[in-house]
Design a protein around this motif. Sequence first.
Motif, PDB file in Angstrom:
ATOM      1  N   HIS A 187       0.810  -1.217   0.000  1.00 40.29           N
ATOM      2  CA  HIS A 187       0.000   0.000   0.000  1.00 40.29           C
ATOM      3  C   HIS A 187       0.846   1.270   0.000  1.00 40.29           C
ATOM      4  O   HIS A 187       0.303   2.349   0.160  1.00 40.29           O
ATOM      5  CB  HIS A 187      -0.923  -0.007   1.222  1.00 40.29           C
ATOM      6  CG  HIS A 187      -1.797  -1.215   1.277  1.00 40.29           C
ATOM      7  ND1 HIS A 187      -2.795  -1.447   0.360  1.00 40.29           N
ATOM      8  CD2 HIS A 187      -1.800  -2.279   2.123  1.00 40.29           C
ATOM      9  CE1 HIS A 187      -3.406  -2.595   0.653  1.00 40.29           C
ATOM     10  NE2 HIS A 187      -2.819  -3.113   1.698  1.00 40.29           N
ATOM     11  N   GLY A 188       2.160   1.152  -0.181  1.00 46.65           N
ATOM     12  CA  GLY A 188       3.000   2.337  -0.194  1.00 46.65           C
ATOM     13  C   GLY A 188       3.334   2.754  -1.603  1.00 46.65           C
ATOM     14  O   GLY A 188       2.462   2.939  -2.442  1.00 46.65           O
ATOM     15  N   TRP A 189       4.637   2.882  -1.885  1.00 50.07           N
ATOM     16  CA  TRP A 189       5.025   3.399  -3.187  1.00 50.07           C
ATOM     17  C   TRP A 189       4.656   2.459  -4.319  1.00 50.07           C
ATOM     18  O   TRP A 189       4.554   2.869  -5.459  1.00 50.07           O
ATOM     19  CB  TRP A 189       6.513   3.722  -3.206  1.00 50.07           C
ATOM     20  CG  TRP A 189       7.413   2.731  -2.548  1.00 50.07           C
ATOM     21  CD1 TRP A 189       7.877   2.786  -1.263  1.00 50.07           C
ATOM     22  CD2 TRP A 189       7.973   1.554  -3.115  1.00 50.07           C
ATOM     23  NE1 TRP A 189       8.692   1.717  -0.994  1.00 50.07           N
ATOM     24  CE2 TRP A 189       8.763   0.948  -2.116  1.00 50.07           C
ATOM     25  CE3 TRP A 189       7.888   0.955  -4.359  1.00 50.07           C
ATOM     26  CZ2 TRP A 189       9.468  -0.232  -2.329  1.00 50.07           C
ATOM     27  CZ3 TRP A 189       8.582  -0.226  -4.575  1.00 50.07           C
ATOM     28  CH2 TRP A 189       9.356  -0.805  -3.576  1.00 50.07           C
ATOM     29  N   MET A 190       4.425   1.176  -4.058  1.00 54.33           N
ATOM     30  CA  MET A 190       4.064   0.256  -5.136  1.00 54.33           C
ATOM     31  C   MET A 190       2.661   0.507  -5.677  1.00 54.33           C
ATOM     32  O   MET A 190       2.284  -0.045  -6.698  1.00 54.33           O
ATOM     33  CB  MET A 190       4.185  -1.193  -4.670  1.00 54.33           C
ATOM     34  CG  MET A 190       5.615  -1.674  -4.573  1.00 54.33           C
ATOM     35  SD  MET A 190       5.707  -3.459  -4.403  1.00 54.33           S
ATOM     36  CE  MET A 190       5.171  -3.961  -6.036  1.00 54.33           C
ATOM     37  N   SER A 191       1.879   1.333  -4.985  1.00 49.51           N
ATOM     38  CA  SER A 191       0.520   1.594  -5.453  1.00 49.51           C
ATOM     39  C   SER A 191       0.495   2.481  -6.695  1.00 49.51           C
ATOM     40  O   SER A 191      -0.531   2.564  -7.372  1.00 49.51           O
ATOM     41  CB  SER A 191      -0.303   2.241  -4.337  1.00 49.51           C
ATOM     42  OG  SER A 191       0.246   3.501  -3.987  1.00 49.51           O
ATOM     43  N   GLN A 243       2.308   2.422 -21.018  1.00 50.06           N
ATOM     44  CA  GLN A 243       3.765   2.457 -21.045  1.00 50.06           C
ATOM     45  C   GLN A 243       4.320   2.969 -19.709  1.00 50.06           C
ATOM     46  O   GLN A 243       5.307   2.458 -19.198  1.00 50.06           O
ATOM     47  CB  GLN A 243       4.235   3.344 -22.195  1.00 50.06           C
ATOM     48  CG  GLN A 243       5.724   3.266 -22.488  1.00 50.06           C
ATOM     49  CD  GLN A 243       6.518   4.392 -21.844  1.00 50.06           C
ATOM     50  OE1 GLN A 243       5.964   5.198 -21.095  1.00 50.06           O
ATOM     51  NE2 GLN A 243       7.802   4.439 -22.102  1.00 50.06           N
ATOM     52  N   ALA A 244       3.651   3.969 -19.132  1.00 49.02           N
ATOM     53  CA  ALA A 244       4.076   4.486 -17.827  1.00 49.02           C
ATOM     54  C   ALA A 244       3.937   3.418 -16.744  1.00 49.02           C
ATOM     55  O   ALA A 244       4.743   3.360 -15.805  1.00 49.02           O
ATOM     56  CB  ALA A 244       3.248   5.720 -17.464  1.00 49.02           C
ATOM     57  N   THR A 245       2.916   2.570 -16.867  1.00 50.67           N
ATOM     58  CA  THR A 245       2.748   1.455 -15.934  1.00 50.67           C
ATOM     59  C   THR A 245       3.976   0.552 -15.956  1.00 50.67           C
ATOM     60  O   THR A 245       4.497   0.157 -14.902  1.00 50.67           O
ATOM     61  CB  THR A 245       1.503   0.626 -16.319  1.00 50.67           C
ATOM     62  OG1 THR A 245       0.337   1.427 -16.155  1.00 50.67           O
ATOM     63  CG2 THR A 245       1.381  -0.625 -15.454  1.00 50.67           C
ATOM     64  N   LEU A 246       4.459   0.241 -17.144  1.00 50.99           N
ATOM     65  CA  LEU A 246       5.600  -0.657 -17.262  1.00 50.99           C
ATOM     66  C   LEU A 246       6.883  -0.002 -16.774  1.00 50.99           C
ATOM     67  O   LEU A 246       7.758  -0.672 -16.217  1.00 50.99           O
ATOM     68  CB  LEU A 246       5.736  -1.119 -18.706  1.00 50.99           C
ATOM     69  CG  LEU A 246       4.600  -2.039 -19.171  1.00 50.99           C
ATOM     70  CD1 LEU A 246       4.721  -2.349 -20.658  1.00 50.99           C
ATOM     71  CD2 LEU A 246       4.580  -3.327 -18.356  1.00 50.99           C
ATOM     72  N   GLU A 257      10.032   0.136  -9.642  1.00 51.99           N
ATOM     73  CA  GLU A 257       9.713  -0.383  -8.310  1.00 51.99           C
ATOM     74  C   GLU A 257      10.469  -1.672  -8.032  1.00 51.99           C
ATOM     75  O   GLU A 257      10.977  -1.890  -6.922  1.00 51.99           O
ATOM     76  CB  GLU A 257       8.210  -0.615  -8.197  1.00 51.99           C
ATOM     77  CG  GLU A 257       7.393   0.666  -8.116  1.00 51.99           C
ATOM     78  CD  GLU A 257       5.902   0.432  -8.233  1.00 51.99           C
ATOM     79  OE1 GLU A 257       5.498  -0.717  -8.520  1.00 51.99           O
ATOM     80  OE2 GLU A 257       5.135   1.387  -8.044  1.00 51.99           O
ATOM     81  N   GLN A 258      10.562  -2.532  -9.028  1.00 51.58           N
ATOM     82  CA  GLN A 258      11.274  -3.785  -8.847  1.00 51.58           C
ATOM     83  C   GLN A 258      12.763  -3.550  -8.601  1.00 51.58           C
ATOM     84  O   GLN A 258      13.391  -4.243  -7.788  1.00 51.58           O
ATOM     85  CB  GLN A 258      11.077  -4.692 -10.071  1.00 51.58           C
ATOM     86  CG  GLN A 258       9.643  -5.110 -10.318  1.00 51.58           C
ATOM     87  CD  GLN A 258       9.027  -5.818  -9.129  1.00 51.58           C
ATOM     88  OE1 GLN A 258       9.668  -6.645  -8.479  1.00 51.58           O
ATOM     89  NE2 GLN A 258       7.790  -5.490  -8.826  1.00 51.58           N
ATOM     90  N   GLY A 271      14.779  -4.643  -5.230  1.00 51.64           N
ATOM     91  CA  GLY A 271      16.017  -5.412  -5.258  1.00 51.64           C
ATOM     92  C   GLY A 271      17.135  -4.692  -4.530  1.00 51.64           C
ATOM     93  O   GLY A 271      17.940  -5.315  -3.832  1.00 51.64           O
ATOM     94  N   LEU A 272      17.194  -3.378  -4.671  1.00 53.00           N
ATOM     95  CA  LEU A 272      18.230  -2.599  -3.998  1.00 53.00           C
ATOM     96  C   LEU A 272      18.048  -2.638  -2.486  1.00 53.00           C
ATOM     97  O   LEU A 272      19.005  -2.791  -1.729  1.00 53.00           O
ATOM     98  CB  LEU A 272      18.186  -1.148  -4.487  1.00 53.00           C
ATOM     99  CG  LEU A 272      19.270  -0.211  -3.958  1.00 53.00           C
ATOM    100  CD1 LEU A 272      20.645  -0.716  -4.355  1.00 53.00           C
ATOM    101  CD2 LEU A 272      19.051   1.198  -4.487  1.00 53.00           C
ATOM    102  N   ILE A 273      16.793  -2.536  -2.046  1.00 55.62           N
ATOM    103  CA  ILE A 273      16.516  -2.577  -0.613  1.00 55.62           C
ATOM    104  C   ILE A 273      16.855  -3.940  -0.032  1.00 55.62           C
ATOM    105  O   ILE A 273      17.475  -4.072   1.028  1.00 55.62           O
ATOM    106  CB  ILE A 273      15.034  -2.240  -0.354  1.00 55.62           C
ATOM    107  CG1 ILE A 273      14.774  -0.758  -0.668  1.00 55.62           C
ATOM    108  CG2 ILE A 273      14.647  -2.536   1.096  1.00 55.62           C
ATOM    109  CD1 ILE A 273      13.307  -0.403  -0.720  1.00 55.62           C
ATOM    110  N   ALA A 274      16.444  -4.997  -0.726  1.00 57.89           N
ATOM    111  CA  ALA A 274      16.625  -6.352  -0.205  1.00 57.89           C
ATOM    112  C   ALA A 274      18.017  -6.914  -0.478  1.00 57.89           C
ATOM    113  O   ALA A 274      18.410  -7.894   0.142  1.00 57.89           O
ATOM    114  CB  ALA A 274      15.578  -7.276  -0.816  1.00 57.89           C
TER     115      ALA A 274
END
Length: 220
Positions: free
Chosen positions: A9-13, A50-53, A59-60, A64-67
Motif C-alpha cells: 500500500h505504499g510506493w508500489m501503489s 507504457q508508464a505502468t511498465l 519499483e522492482q 532489489g536494492l533494498i533487499a
Amino acid sequence: MVIRPTNRHGWMSLTRTLLDGAYHAAAQPHDRANPYSTVRNAVTATILAQATLESYVNEQIEMGLIARKPVPYSETQWEAVAELLQKTTLLDKWRLFAQVGHAATFDEGREPFQGFVVLVRLRNFLAHYSPKPTEGDLHDPPDKKLLAGLEARYTFSTQPGWMERMLNVACARWACEVARAMIKEHARITGMHDLFTPYTSPGSAEADPPMYPPPPWEGA
C-alpha cells in the motif's frame, strides 16, 4: 521459491494507479459530441500503459536494492547495478533487471515482448509527434514500421484519417493487455508472485486479493 512484495500500500501503489488509469481510458464509450474522443482515449491508455511498465520495473529495481536480493551482490555492487538500470532505456531496463536480478531472460522473439517493443514505439511516436505533411499523404501515418506492427496486433477502424484508423478502442485495450502481459511474464520467468492473482501469506488461512485487477471489459 515465490518472491512476494511486502509493501502493498505504499510506493508500489503508483503502478496500480497508472494501470487503473489506462483501463479507465480504454473502457470509455465513444462520445458522440466529440468525434476525437476515441482517439483521445487510445492516446491516454497508450501513454499510461507504457508508464505502468516503467513504474513497475523501477519499483522492482528499488525492491532489489533494498533487499540486496535475489543475487548476493555487495551493497556497492547493487547500487552500481541500480544506477545503470535507472539510466538505460525502458526496454533495456526490463532486459537487464531480469538478467541481473534474477538470472532470467525474456524471449524477445515472441509475445509479450514483441508487443512491448511496439507499445514503446507507439508511445514515443505520440509523445514526440512531428508531422511531416510534405513527405506524403496526410491520411498515412509518418511511421510505416509502427503502422505494420500495430496492424498485426489489432483491427484498425475504417476511417479516412490515420489517427481515427489507428487510435481506436482496440488500440487502447491492446496497450492495456501488453502492460498486463509483461508484468505477468516477468513474474513467470523470475519466480515472483503474479500480482494479478490472489496471494496467501505463509500461515494465513485467507488469500489477499490481487494487487492489480483485470481489465473491466474482461468477462463482460
